[in-house]
Design an enzyme around this catalytic site. Structure first.
Site, PDB file in Angstrom:
ATOM      1  N   ASP A  20      41.618  39.287  35.977  1.00  0.00           N
ATOM      2  CA  ASP A  20      41.297  40.237  36.958  1.00  0.00           C
ATOM      3  C   ASP A  20      40.165  40.295  37.863  1.00  0.00           C
ATOM      4  OD1 ASP A  20      42.101  42.699  38.275  1.00  0.00           O
ATOM      5  OD2 ASP A  20      41.463  43.884  36.662  1.00  0.00           O
ATOM      6  N   ASN A  68      53.225  43.016  39.813  1.00  0.00           N
ATOM      7  CA  ASN A  68      52.756  42.212  41.251  1.00  0.00           C
ATOM      8  C   ASN A  68      53.720  42.167  42.270  1.00  0.00           C
ATOM      9  OD1 ASN A  68      50.511  40.107  39.081  1.00  0.00           O
ATOM     10  ND2 ASN A  68      50.132  42.058  40.362  1.00  0.00           N
TER      11      ASN A  68
HETATM   12  C1  FPP Z   1      44.281  40.119  39.584  1.00  0.00           C
HETATM   13  O1  FPP Z   1      43.111  40.044  40.542  1.00  0.00           O
HETATM   14  C2  FPP Z   1      44.766  38.485  39.650  1.00  0.00           C
HETATM   15  C3  FPP Z   1      46.086  38.272  40.001  1.00  0.00           C
HETATM   16  C4  FPP Z   1      46.940  39.296  40.285  1.00  0.00           C
HETATM   17  C5  FPP Z   1      46.725  37.135  39.933  1.00  0.00           C
HETATM   18  C6  FPP Z   1      45.909  35.983  39.158  1.00  0.00           C
HETATM   19  C7  FPP Z   1      46.151  34.614  40.041  1.00  0.00           C
HETATM   20  C8  FPP Z   1      44.886  33.719  40.054  1.00  0.00           C
HETATM   21  C9  FPP Z   1      43.891  33.748  39.482  1.00  0.00           C
HETATM   22  C10 FPP Z   1      45.331  32.504  41.127  1.00  0.00           C
HETATM   23  C11 FPP Z   1      46.563  31.962  40.686  1.00  0.00           C
HETATM   24  C12 FPP Z   1      46.861  31.356  39.436  1.00  0.00           C
HETATM   25  C13 FPP Z   1      47.290  30.340  39.303  1.00  0.00           C
HETATM   26  C14 FPP Z   1      47.619  29.697  37.872  1.00  0.00           C
HETATM   27  C15 FPP Z   1      48.159  29.192  40.119  1.00  0.00           C
HETATM   28  P1  FPP Z   1      43.611  41.546  41.319  1.00  0.00           P
HETATM   29  O2  FPP Z   1      44.016  40.967  42.745  1.00  0.00           O
HETATM   30  O3  FPP Z   1      44.012  42.372  40.816  1.00  0.00           O
HETATM   31  O4  FPP Z   1      42.016  41.881  41.596  1.00  0.00           O
HETATM   32  P2  FPP Z   1      41.508  43.322  42.016  1.00  0.00           P
HETATM   33  O5  FPP Z   1      41.564  44.224  40.743  1.00  0.00           O
HETATM   34  O6  FPP Z   1      40.076  43.044  41.894  1.00  0.00           O
HETATM   35  O7  FPP Z   1      42.142  43.853  43.081  1.00  0.00           O
END
Ligand code: FPP
Length: 251
Positions: A20, A68
């Site tokens: 996250d 998501n």
């Molecule tokens: C949460 O950060 C993360 C995600 C929803 C996706 C995780 C994806 C990756 C690390 C990249 C893709 C991975 C692979 C293996 C190809 P957020 O966007 O919710 O962050 P925030 O809470 O700060 O808004």
């Protein structure tokens, strides 16, 4: 932190991570959220290497939740493209390290090109036996439990399964990847302490470690710190300390 401070006989067999903080990492730098996801890939690479070096046998990454799908279209598209690219670019290193790729979630919802890449990676790595890398994609813990209940209900209705035979062990065998043991350690980055619908069945006795770090900043040292913290805990599985200390070390 030097790796030597870690006990090699108590490395968690299965580490699961809620990655996250990509969005906040980007926003705090004046970048668009997608830049945070791109930077998150570097952390995925570093953590996979570090977990492999440490002897972690299973690594599960929450890459895309069922919730998501509700994000803006361009963000969903970017996440799918990152996954597509990752599954192609990382394949040489994955094969070299005998890493088996698995995926959990409602994969049928993925765009066809992404689903195909996931299926190809699963097929091409199926005989790798050093480590398992499990991607949670279009994944939700409640959805997984509902999917298992549906399969069980179908088996019972067709007479293939006696409802009296349904117990926790049988139920777990209907989850997405029953061969993967429950996580020993769950890491969540991004300064939140929620499970966010991740592995709800499997985390019953998992040790949880949270950190203020945003996912794109997470590296080997941070994984080692989480494992060190894990090793300082006593896992009792509902028993007393005295009972646990009389048992052989389970790791
Ligand atoms: C949460 O950060 C993360 C995600 C929803 C996706 C995780 C994806 C990756 C690390 C990249 C893709 C991975 C692979 C293996 C190809 P957020 O966007 O919710 O962050 P925030 O809470 O700060 O808004």
């Amino acid at each position: 932190m030097p790796e030597s401070q870690l006990r090699s006989d108590r490395v968690p067999r299965h580490v699961a991570i809620i990655m996250d903080g990509n969005g906040r990492w980007a926003e705090s730098r004046g970048l668009v959220r997608n830049e945070g996801h791109r930077a998150g890939i570097e952390a995925v690479r570093a953590v996979l290497r570090a977990a492999n070096d440490l002897g972690v046998r299973y690594l599960t990454l929450y890459a895309f939740s069922s919730e998501n799908w509700g994000r803006p279209q361009d963000e969903v598209r970017e996440l799918m493209q990152l996954l597509d690219r990752y599954l192609v670019d990382e394949m040489p290193e994955v094969m070299e390290n005998r890493i088996r790729i698995r995926a959990i979630g409602r994969l049928e919802r993925l765009p066809p090109a992404t689903r195909k890449k996931v299926q190809d990676a699963i097929r091409d790595t199926a005989s790798n036996d050093a480590m398992d890398l499990v991607f949670a994609l279009s994944y939700g813990g409640r959805g997984e439990i509902v999917d298992a209940a549906r399969k069980i209900a179908r088996a019972a209705a067709s007479g293939e399964l006696d409802p009296h035979a349904i117990d926790e062990k049988l139920f777990a065998s209907y989850l997405y990847e029953p061969e993967v043991p429950d996580p020993d350690l769950l890491i969540r980055t991004g300064a939140e302490s929620r499970l966010s619908n991740f592995l709800l069945w499997q985390v019953a006795y998992t040790e949880i470690y949270t950190t203020e770090l945003m996912w794109p900043d997470f590296r080997e040292d941070h994984l080692l710190e989480a494992v060190r913290d894990y090793q300082s805990r006593e896992r009792r599985f509902g028993k007393t300390s005295a009972q646990v200390s009389n048992e052989p070390e389970s790791g």
